[in-house]
Design a protein around this motif. Structure first.
Motif, PDB file in Angstrom:
ATOM      1  N   THR A   1      81.119  35.154  26.709  1.00 27.78           N
ATOM      2  CA  THR A   1      80.597  35.842  27.891  1.00 27.78           C
ATOM      3  C   THR A   1      79.073  35.795  27.892  1.00 27.78           C
ATOM      4  OG1 THR A   1      80.789  37.929  26.682  1.00 27.78           O
ATOM      5  CG2 THR A   1      82.526  37.421  28.248  1.00 27.78           C
ATOM      6  N   VAL A   2      78.514  35.770  29.085  1.00 29.30           N
ATOM      7  CA  VAL A   2      77.060  35.705  29.254  1.00 29.30           C
ATOM      8  C   VAL A   2      76.626  36.987  29.961  1.00 29.30           C
ATOM      9  CG1 VAL A   2      75.166  34.449  30.364  1.00 29.30           C
ATOM     10  CG2 VAL A   2      77.084  33.184  29.364  1.00 29.30           C
ATOM     11  N   THR A   3      75.719  37.736  29.341  1.00 26.88           N
ATOM     12  CA  THR A   3      75.234  38.972  29.966  1.00 26.88           C
ATOM     13  C   THR A   3      74.329  38.625  31.135  1.00 26.88           C
ATOM     14  OG1 THR A   3      73.315  39.105  28.514  1.00 26.88           O
ATOM     15  CG2 THR A   3      75.332  40.168  27.735  1.00 26.88           C
ATOM     16  N   GLU A   4      74.031  39.624  31.962  1.00 29.71           N
ATOM     17  CA  GLU A   4      73.228  39.384  33.168  1.00 29.71           C
ATOM     18  C   GLU A   4      71.886  38.750  32.811  1.00 29.71           C
ATOM     19  OE1 GLU A   4      70.996  41.805  36.786  1.00 29.71           O
ATOM     20  OE2 GLU A   4      71.992  42.926  35.188  1.00 29.71           O
ATOM     21  N   LEU A   5      71.539  37.688  33.519  1.00 35.14           N
ATOM     22  CA  LEU A   5      70.284  36.983  33.266  1.00 35.14           C
ATOM     23  C   LEU A   5      69.198  37.544  34.175  1.00 35.14           C
ATOM     24  CD1 LEU A   5      71.706  33.338  33.197  1.00 35.14           C
ATOM     25  CD2 LEU A   5      71.304  34.845  31.249  1.00 35.14           C
ATOM     26  N   LYS A   6      68.053  37.858  33.585  1.00 30.63           N
ATOM     27  CA  LYS A   6      66.929  38.299  34.402  1.00 30.63           C
ATOM     28  C   LYS A   6      65.637  37.823  33.752  1.00 30.63           C
ATOM     29  CE  LYS A   6      66.416  42.996  32.429  1.00 30.63           C
ATOM     30  NZ  LYS A   6      65.014  43.019  32.013  1.00 30.63           N
ATOM     31  N   PRO A   7      64.564  37.749  34.535  1.00 29.43           N
ATOM     32  CA  PRO A   7      63.300  37.301  33.946  1.00 29.43           C
ATOM     33  C   PRO A   7      62.733  38.353  33.003  1.00 29.43           C
ATOM     34  CG  PRO A   7      62.986  37.922  36.251  1.00 29.43           C
ATOM     35  CD  PRO A   7      64.451  38.051  35.962  1.00 29.43           C
ATOM     36  N   SER A   8      62.073  37.909  31.943  1.00 24.75           N
ATOM     37  CA  SER A   8      61.321  38.810  31.070  1.00 24.75           C
ATOM     38  C   SER A   8      59.990  38.133  30.755  1.00 24.75           C
ATOM     39  CB  SER A   8      62.093  39.089  29.787  1.00 24.75           C
ATOM     40  OG  SER A   8      61.410  40.071  29.030  1.00 24.75           O
ATOM     41  N   LEU A   9      59.005  38.937  30.432  1.00 28.70           N
ATOM     42  CA  LEU A   9      57.637  38.421  30.301  1.00 28.70           C
ATOM     43  C   LEU A   9      57.292  37.638  31.571  1.00 28.70           C
ATOM     44  CD1 LEU A   9      57.540  37.244  26.562  1.00 28.70           C
ATOM     45  CD2 LEU A   9      57.133  39.500  27.507  1.00 28.70           C
TER      46      LEU A   9
ATOM     47  N   PHE B   1      60.355  41.578  40.270  1.00 28.70           N
ATOM     48  CA  PHE B   1      59.885  40.540  39.347  1.00 28.70           C
ATOM     49  C   PHE B   1      59.557  39.293  40.162  1.00 28.70           C
ATOM     50  CE2 PHE B   1      63.189  42.536  36.413  1.00 28.70           C
ATOM     51  CZ  PHE B   1      62.272  43.131  35.573  1.00 28.70           C
ATOM     52  N   ARG B   2      58.668  38.464  39.653  1.00 29.47           N
ATOM     53  CA  ARG B   2      58.571  37.104  40.179  1.00 29.47           C
ATOM     54  C   ARG B   2      59.847  36.358  39.764  1.00 29.47           C
ATOM     55  NH1 ARG B   2      55.900  35.271  44.224  1.00 29.47           N
ATOM     56  NH2 ARG B   2      55.240  33.331  43.264  1.00 29.47           N
ATOM     57  N   PRO B   3      60.142  35.187  40.375  1.00 28.03           N
ATOM     58  CA  PRO B   3      61.407  34.497  40.079  1.00 28.03           C
ATOM     59  C   PRO B   3      61.566  34.138  38.600  1.00 28.03           C
ATOM     60  CG  PRO B   3      60.322  33.521  41.987  1.00 28.03           C
ATOM     61  CD  PRO B   3      59.341  34.490  41.391  1.00 28.03           C
ATOM     62  N   ILE B   4      62.829  34.071  38.163  1.00 29.79           N
ATOM     63  CA  ILE B   4      63.141  33.760  36.763  1.00 29.79           C
ATOM     64  C   ILE B   4      62.540  32.415  36.351  1.00 29.79           C
ATOM     65  CG2 ILE B   4      65.390  32.618  37.182  1.00 29.79           C
ATOM     66  CD1 ILE B   4      66.423  34.250  34.693  1.00 29.79           C
ATOM     67  N   GLU B   5      62.408  31.505  37.314  1.00 24.04           N
ATOM     68  CA  GLU B   5      61.829  30.179  37.015  1.00 24.04           C
ATOM     69  C   GLU B   5      60.388  30.280  36.527  1.00 24.04           C
ATOM     70  OE1 GLU B   5      65.250  29.741  39.596  1.00 24.04           O
ATOM     71  OE2 GLU B   5      63.435  30.934  39.865  1.00 24.04           O
ATOM     72  N   GLU B   6      59.708  31.397  36.842  1.00 20.19           N
ATOM     73  CA  GLU B   6      58.310  31.573  36.438  1.00 20.19           C
ATOM     74  C   GLU B   6      58.184  32.418  35.171  1.00 20.19           C
ATOM     75  OE1 GLU B   6      55.908  33.120  39.645  1.00 20.19           O
ATOM     76  OE2 GLU B   6      56.837  31.770  41.103  1.00 20.19           O
ATOM     77  N   ALA B   7      59.306  32.947  34.688  1.00 25.99           N
ATOM     78  CA  ALA B   7      59.258  33.839  33.528  1.00 25.99           C
ATOM     79  C   ALA B   7      58.982  33.060  32.246  1.00 25.99           C
ATOM     80  CB  ALA B   7      60.579  34.590  33.397  1.00 25.99           C
ATOM     81  N   VAL B   8      58.325  33.719  31.291  1.00 26.11           N
ATOM     82  CA  VAL B   8      58.104  33.093  29.982  1.00 26.11           C
ATOM     83  C   VAL B   8      59.433  32.953  29.246  1.00 26.11           C
ATOM     84  CG1 VAL B   8      56.929  33.317  27.745  1.00 26.11           C
ATOM     85  CG2 VAL B   8      55.751  33.974  29.854  1.00 26.11           C
ATOM     86  N   VAL B   9      60.274  33.991  29.334  1.00 23.27           N
ATOM     87  CA  VAL B   9      61.593  33.927  28.693  1.00 23.27           C
ATOM     88  C   VAL B   9      62.659  34.529  29.612  1.00 23.27           C
ATOM     89  CG1 VAL B   9      60.776  34.016  26.293  1.00 23.27           C
ATOM     90  CG2 VAL B   9      61.272  36.147  27.477  1.00 23.27           C
ATOM     91  N   THR B  10      63.903  34.194  29.285  1.00 21.05           N
ATOM     92  CA  THR B  10      65.051  34.756  29.992  1.00 21.05           C
ATOM     93  C   THR B  10      65.590  35.922  29.180  1.00 21.05           C
ATOM     94  OG1 THR B  10      65.593  32.526  30.734  1.00 21.05           O
ATOM     95  CG2 THR B  10      67.307  34.197  30.979  1.00 21.05           C
ATOM     96  N   SER B  11      65.780  37.054  29.842  1.00 22.37           N
ATOM     97  CA  SER B  11      66.468  38.175  29.204  1.00 22.37           C
ATOM     98  C   SER B  11      67.939  38.087  29.604  1.00 22.37           C
ATOM     99  CB  SER B  11      65.866  39.504  29.676  1.00 22.37           C
ATOM    100  OG  SER B  11      66.482  40.571  29.005  1.00 22.37           O
ATOM    101  N   GLY B  12      68.811  38.330  28.643  1.00 15.75           N
ATOM    102  CA  GLY B  12      70.237  38.104  28.872  1.00 15.75           C
ATOM    103  C   GLY B  12      70.647  36.793  28.219  1.00 15.75           C
TER     104      GLY B  12
ATOM    105  N   VAL C   1      69.007  31.020  24.337  1.00 18.72           N
ATOM    106  CA  VAL C   1      70.321  31.065  24.999  1.00 18.72           C
ATOM    107  C   VAL C   1      71.103  32.333  24.611  1.00 18.72           C
ATOM    108  CG1 VAL C   1      71.697  29.797  23.258  1.00 18.72           C
ATOM    109  CG2 VAL C   1      72.230  29.534  25.705  1.00 18.72           C
ATOM    110  N   ILE C   2      70.736  32.923  23.453  1.00 17.21           N
ATOM    111  CA  ILE C   2      71.357  34.168  22.986  1.00 17.21           C
ATOM    112  C   ILE C   2      70.697  35.348  23.715  1.00 17.21           C
ATOM    113  CG2 ILE C   2      71.800  35.610  20.937  1.00 17.21           C
ATOM    114  CD1 ILE C   2      71.352  33.062  19.227  1.00 17.21           C
ATOM    115  N   ASP C   3      71.409  36.445  23.862  1.00 22.44           N
ATOM    116  CA  ASP C   3      70.867  37.631  24.543  1.00 22.44           C
ATOM    117  C   ASP C   3      69.930  38.412  23.625  1.00 22.44           C
ATOM    118  OD1 ASP C   3      70.351  39.755  26.192  1.00 22.44           O
ATOM    119  OD2 ASP C   3      72.324  40.684  26.003  1.00 22.44           O
ATOM    120  N   VAL C   4      68.777  37.785  23.322  1.00 20.67           N
ATOM    121  CA  VAL C   4      67.689  38.441  22.588  1.00 20.67           C
ATOM    122  C   VAL C   4      66.378  37.983  23.220  1.00 20.67           C
ATOM    123  CG1 VAL C   4      68.738  38.818  20.311  1.00 20.67           C
ATOM    124  CG2 VAL C   4      67.802  36.578  20.847  1.00 20.67           C
TER     125      VAL C   4
END
Length: 407
Positions: free
Chosen positions: A186-194, A344-355, A381-384
C-alpha cells in the motif's frame, strides 16, 4: 551467485547496488534516465548538500518528522560520518557549512554523482538505461522484471529505489509506487514536502524577489504555534519560499483545509520593548520627515510601502506627530508580519515527496518487504522524509546501504 536488480540509479539505488555487488551478487542497476542520479545533481542549488554532520542518532531522528523510528536501524548502520568517509575515499573532499550542512569542497554536485557511480561500478555493479514496467512472479516471489521495451530480465531479488514524485524531469515520476502496488503493497497519501507555499495576501506580488536574511518565522495553525525557525526566506510571485519556509512546509498537512499563517519577525534581535526604543530614536532623528521616508535604516526599500500601508499610519504624517499607539502598532507589525498560507506549490516543485510505501510493510532492520520475501526498498519511495539540510540524502544513503547489505 544471486542475480539482483536495483530499480533506480539515484542516491539510494547506487549505494544499494554497490553494497549488493560487494557481497558477491551479480547486480544490475536499471536507471530510466540517460545519466544516473539526476536529482542529486540539482540538490543544494547544484552544489549538493550531501549529508548533515549530525553525528548522534537522536539528533538525526529529530530531523525526521515522518516515521522517524523506522529509520533507527538504517541510521545506526550507516551514519553521516560513514557518508563523508565514503565520499572522501572516492576522491571528493567535503566541507561543513552553517547548520552542519556538508558539501563537496568543489561546490560541484557532479563530483558527488561521479563518486556514487564510481563506487557502484568499481564494486562490480552494472548500470543500464531502461524503464521497469512490471514484475513477473513465481511461487510468491519476483522471478523477473519486465522492461518497457518488452525485454525480460530474470532475477533472484529486486529493490525498488525509484525516488518519489518531486522533480519529474530528473526521472522521479512515481514509477515505484505502481510497482510496489503490483506486489501487494500500500502507498500512503503522497504530498509535497520541503516545498514553497502559496499565500493570498494582497501585498505578496509587491514583494516578489525580496530576500530576507536572519529572519525568524513562526508557523501557526489557527492560533497554535507548531513550528519556528530562523534563517533565510524570500517572497515570490505566488507566496513565500527559501530554506526556512521549506522546513516549515514539512510540518503542514493540506493547507486548503487548515488556517495556516506564517508570522515573520523582521527584527528578531530586538524584543518589542527594545524595538519601541529604537523607533523612538528613529522618529526623533527624522522628526520633520514624512513617515514613509523615515524607515530606510530599518527596512529594505521594497518592504517600506507595504509596512506603511499595513501600519495604517498616514504616509505623509511627520514623524514628530506619530502617537505612542501608532508607534507601538508599527513595532508589533514589524515583529508579526503575517502571511496567510492557502496551498503548497505543486508536488513537481517539491524537494521531496511525503508519503510512499507504508513502513509497516517493510522490515526496518533489512529493508525487505514483509509481503514478498525477495523484494526490497530504499530511499524516497518509502514513507519517510526529513527537514532540509542534507537529511533526506542521508536517508537515501542509509536505507540504500541497509538494503544492499541484506539483499
Amino acid at each position: 551467485m544471486k542475480k539482483v536488480i536495483i530499480i533506480g540509479g539515484g542516491a539510494s539505488g547506487l549505494i544499494a547496488g554497490a553494497e549488493s555487488a560487494k557481497r558477491g551478487n551479480e547486480t544490475l542497476i536499471i536507471e530510466k534516465m540517460p545519466r544516473p542520479a539526476r536529482k542529486v545533481m540539482i540538490t543544494g542549488k547544484g552544489r549538493c548538500n550531501v549529508t548533515n554532520a549530525t553525528f548522534d542518532l537522536d539528533g538525526l531522528i529529530k530531523n525526521v518528522p515522518t516515521n522517524p523510528r523506522f529509520l533507527y536501524s538504517a541510521f545506526s548502520t550507516f551514519m553521516p560520518y560513514d557518508t563523508i568517509a565514503l565520499i572522501e575515499s572516492l576522491g571528493v573532499k567535503t566541507k561543513i557549512e552553517r547548520g552542519n550542512r556538508v558539501f563537496p569542497e568543489s561546490d560541484r554536485a557532479v563530483d558527488i554523482v561521479d563518486a556514487l557511480v564510481k563506487n557502484a561500478t568499481q564494486s562490480g555493479a552494472s548500470i543500464i538505461q531502461g524503464t521497469v514496467k512490471a514484475f513477473e512472479f513465481s511461487d510468491g516471489l519476483i522471478s523477473a522484471v519486465i522492461l518497457e521495451s518488452g525485454e525480460k530480465l530474470p532475477c533472484d531479488a529486486a529493490a525498488i529505489c525509484t525516488g518519489g514524485k518531486s522533480y519529474p524531469l530528473t526521472g522521479s515520476t512515481g514509477d515505484g509506487y505502481a510497482l510496489a502496488k503490483s506486489a501487494g503493497h500500500t502507498v500512503t497519501e503522497l504530498k509535497p514536502s520541503l516545498v514553497a507555499l502559496v499565500a493570498d495576501n494582497s501585498f505578496i506580488t509587491q514583494l516578489q524577489g525580496l530576500s530576507l536574511k536572519n529572519t525568524a518565522i513562526k508557523l501557526l495553525d489557527g492560533e497554535k504555534e507548531i513550528y519556528s525557525d530562523f534563517g533565510e526566506m524570500m517572497f515570490t510571485h505566488f507566496g513565500v519560499s527559501g530554506p526556512i519556509i521549506l522546513s516549515a512546509s514539512a510540518h503542514m498537512k493540506n493547507p486548503k483545509d487548515r488556517n495556516y499563517k506564517i508570522e515573520i519577525d523582521l527584527k528578531p534581535a530586538l524584543d518589542e520593548k527594545t524595538l519601541d526604543s529604537r523607533l523612538i530614536r528613529e522618529f526623533e532623528a527624522n522628526k520633520n520627515k514624512d513617515f514613509i521616508n523615515s524607515l530606510s535604516s530599518l527596512l529594505p526599500n521594497k518592504l517600506i510601502p507595504v509596512i506603511v500601508r499595513l501600519s495604517k499610519i498616514e504616509p505623509s504624517a511627520k514623524c514628530n506627530s506619530i502617537t505612542k499607539e501608532e508607534r507601538q502598532r508599527l513595532g508589533h507589525l514589524l515583529k508579526h508580519l503575517t502571511v496567510n498560507i492557502t496551498d503548497f506549490r505543486p508536488i513537481e516543485e517539491a524537494v521531496v515527496t511525503s508519503g510512499g510505501i507504508n513502513v509497516k510493510e517493510i522490515n526496518p532492520k533489512t529493508m525487505c518487504s514483509k509481503i514478498i520475501p525477495n523484494l526490497y526498498f530504499a530511499g524516497e519511495v518509502i514513507d519517510v522524509d526529513a527537514y532540509t539540510g542534507g537529511f533526506n540524502l542521508q536517508i537515501a544513503f542509509s536505507t540504500g546501504y541497509l538494503c544492499g547489505q541484506n539483499i
